[in-house]
Enzyme design. Structure first.
Site, PDB file in Angstrom:
ATOM      1  N   TYR A  55      27.443  43.798  25.551  1.00  0.00           N
ATOM      2  CA  TYR A  55      28.330  44.963  25.614  1.00  0.00           C
ATOM      3  C   TYR A  55      28.182  45.648  26.970  1.00  0.00           C
ATOM      4  O   TYR A  55      27.066  45.906  27.409  1.00  0.00           O
ATOM      5  CB  TYR A  55      27.961  45.973  24.520  1.00  0.00           C
ATOM      6  N   GLU A  57      30.440  48.526  28.173  1.00  0.00           N
ATOM      7  CA  GLU A  57      31.421  49.596  28.364  1.00  0.00           C
ATOM      8  C   GLU A  57      31.133  50.369  29.651  1.00  0.00           C
ATOM      9  O   GLU A  57      29.979  50.716  29.927  1.00  0.00           O
ATOM     10  CB  GLU A  57      31.388  50.594  27.208  1.00  0.00           C
ATOM     11  N   ASP A 202      54.905  43.281  38.028  1.00  0.00           N
ATOM     12  CA  ASP A 202      54.155  42.435  37.101  1.00  0.00           C
ATOM     13  C   ASP A 202      54.270  41.016  37.648  1.00  0.00           C
ATOM     14  O   ASP A 202      55.312  40.368  37.523  1.00  0.00           O
ATOM     15  CB  ASP A 202      54.786  42.553  35.703  1.00  0.00           C
ATOM     16  N   THR A 229      48.479  38.476  34.583  1.00  0.00           N
ATOM     17  CA  THR A 229      47.542  37.700  33.784  1.00  0.00           C
ATOM     18  C   THR A 229      46.787  36.801  34.758  1.00  0.00           C
ATOM     19  O   THR A 229      47.162  36.692  35.929  1.00  0.00           O
ATOM     20  CB  THR A 229      48.267  36.809  32.756  1.00  0.00           C
ATOM     21  N   LYS A 232      48.038  31.837  34.188  1.00  0.00           N
ATOM     22  CA  LYS A 232      49.279  31.069  34.374  1.00  0.00           C
ATOM     23  C   LYS A 232      49.145  30.251  35.667  1.00  0.00           C
ATOM     24  O   LYS A 232      48.306  29.369  35.725  1.00  0.00           O
ATOM     25  CB  LYS A 232      50.479  32.024  34.372  1.00  0.00           C
ATOM     26  N   ARG A 238      42.273  33.006  30.023  1.00  0.00           N
ATOM     27  CA  ARG A 238      43.243  33.966  29.503  1.00  0.00           C
ATOM     28  C   ARG A 238      42.719  35.365  29.805  1.00  0.00           C
ATOM     29  O   ARG A 238      41.569  35.673  29.486  1.00  0.00           O
ATOM     30  CB  ARG A 238      43.402  33.819  27.990  1.00  0.00           C
TER      31      ARG A 238
HETATM   32  N1  DSN Z   1      53.956  34.578  26.952  1.00  0.00           N
HETATM   33  C1  DSN Z   1      54.176  34.669  28.362  1.00  0.00           C
HETATM   34  C2  DSN Z   1      55.116  33.630  28.860  1.00  0.00           C
HETATM   35  O1  DSN Z   1      55.167  32.572  28.278  1.00  0.00           O
HETATM   36  O2  DSN Z   1      55.793  33.864  29.840  1.00  0.00           O
HETATM   37  C3  DSN Z   1      54.599  36.007  28.793  1.00  0.00           C
HETATM   38  O3  DSN Z   1      53.719  36.934  28.286  1.00  0.00           O
END
Ligand code: DSN
Length: 423
Positions: A55, A57, A202, A229, A232, A238
């Protein structure tokens, strides 16, 4: 297949079977969902490390529990690497995913009732950019911009400026999850400045392309904040992250908004995996990867164009393509998704702008090249993948053709196994 999970295998047969099944599915099939990728074994090891037990925090040097000498170290490494990667002055690496990164960002910058100007979901935006199904819309006001021309993908910047002047948003939000072109960043920033709003992007889909310098960096055009994120095109675990161009006051607000505002203990194993991923993305090889993602998407675009399949915006300038399979081939997005899944190619059905069909069975499919590029595919193999897709769709009732295509996909996967390391 290597047994990477000896303890699960011994202890929990049911979970082991599911994990093993997924390993095999990934190894023997082509991943074309543009928001997915494969991480290195180093990232996986960090994600499975002892840091999951801790933990933490708070933030490095200011934690609520003891025993933080290594968690502090790992979070600081992640922060420093993230800043370097994106030319940022501040980074918060604690958001558990992209949605909490966006929610945390909103709460840092807005008061209830404030307005955000974001991209319409049906034109490529994301749920967290103000779709009515999200709780966000109970708290903040969202107004929208769209494309002026879905055949070129050009955003209607004049209309956007008009809406901004009328609605006075506090945030002008760029970014998308299903838009295949680059945006005119200077226009976004100038509209935000005109109405005294923050310019936020974003970058979840294109973070890896920005880090790999294959596309422009919105910070170089004056954007204030970027949310993302990490899993990707960036090819990490993730997770989510928030970056700011300057070390401004709102950076401190973002820290408070993520913890204690929105989240509790950060996922330290995940932050360690982010740090490893950022290290990989800083290597020269990652730049080669990012550029190849674009080249491969162009190769696929060419095949779809040759076969007269309509692509939204006419094609792609990034890692993804939206194809109108309903309009061009009389196959719905859902049918195409299922059919291609059966021959070993995973992608997703997707609404297209001004879709004549409903969201559960829309007109389009969305696919992209981040994962196949990680496998080592170049333009030649990407062309082949697109040809196989078209062949499968054109022969939608021919089981014999599908069987052969499934075999071709298997062979491709065997020739290009998922790599264990990228450095
Ligand atoms: N789920 C993502 C995507 O496939 O683009 C977006 O959050």
């Amino acid at each position: 297949m290597k047994n990477l999970y000896p303890h699960i295998k011994k202890q929990d047969k049911k979970v082991f079977a599911a994990i093993e099944g997924e390993e095999k599915r990934q190894a023997e099939g082509l991943e074309l969902i543009p928001s997915e990728n494969y991480v290195s074994q180093a990232v996986r090891e960090a994600n499975a490390s002892a840091l999951t037990n801790k933990y933490s925090e708070g933030y490095p040097g200011k934690r609520y529990y003891g025993g933080q000498e290594f968690t502090d170290e790992v979070e600081m490494i992640a922060i420093e690497r993230a800043k370097k990667l994106f030319g940022a002055k501040y980074a918060n690496v604690q958001p558990h995913a992209g949605a909490p990164a966006n929610v945390g960002m909103y709460f840092a910058l807005l008061e209830p009732g404030d307005t955000v100007l974001g991209m319409d979901l049906s034109h490529g935006g994301h749920l967290t950019h103000g779709h009515p199904v999200t709780y966000l819309t109970k708290i903040f006001r969202f107004v929208r911009y769209k494309m002026k021309d879905v055949e070129t993908g050009e955003i209607d910047y004049d209309e956007m400026r008009k809406v901004a002047k009328k609605e006075r948003p506090k945030i002008v939000l760029a970014g998308y999850s299903a838009y295949p072109r680059e945006l005119d960043y200077d226009k976004f920033v100038s509209i935000a400045r005109e109405v005294g709003a923050y310019a936020v992007m974003d970058i979840a889909h294109i973070a890896g392309l920005i880090a790999g310098k294959a596309v422009r960096n919105p910070f170089d055009h004056g954007f204030d904040i970027m949310t993302t994120t990490t899993h990707k095109t960036l090819r990490g675990p993730r997770g989510g992250m928030i970056l700011t161009r300057e070390d401004a006051d709102f950076a401190k607000k973002i820290d408070k908004s993520i913890f204690p505002g929105l989240q509790g203990g950060p996922l330290m194993h995940n932050i360690a995996a982010k740090a490893v991923c950022f290290g990989e993305a800083l290597s020269p090889k990652f730049r080669v990867y990012a550029k190849q993602v674009l080249k491969n998407a162009k190769a696929m675009e060419k095949v779809f164009a040759t076969n007269n399949v309509r692509m939204l915006t006419g094609g792609t300038s990034n890692h993804l393509i939206l194809a109108d399979v309903w309009g061009s081939m009389g196959i719905s997005g859902k049918e195409a998704e299922t059919l291609l899944d059966e021959v070993g190619m995973t992608l997703n059905k997707n609404s297209i702008a001004d879709d004549v069909r409903g969201p559960m069975d829309p007109s389009g499919i969305r696919f992209g090249t981040p994962a196949i590029t990680t496998r080592g595919f170049k333009a030649k193999e990407s062309t082949k993948v697109a040809e196989l897709m078209i062949e499968a769709l054109k022969n939608k009732s021919n089981k014999k053709v599908h069987k052969r295509i499934r075999e071709d996909v298997r062979k491709l996967c065997k020739r290009f196994p998922i790599p264990e390391s990228f450095v």
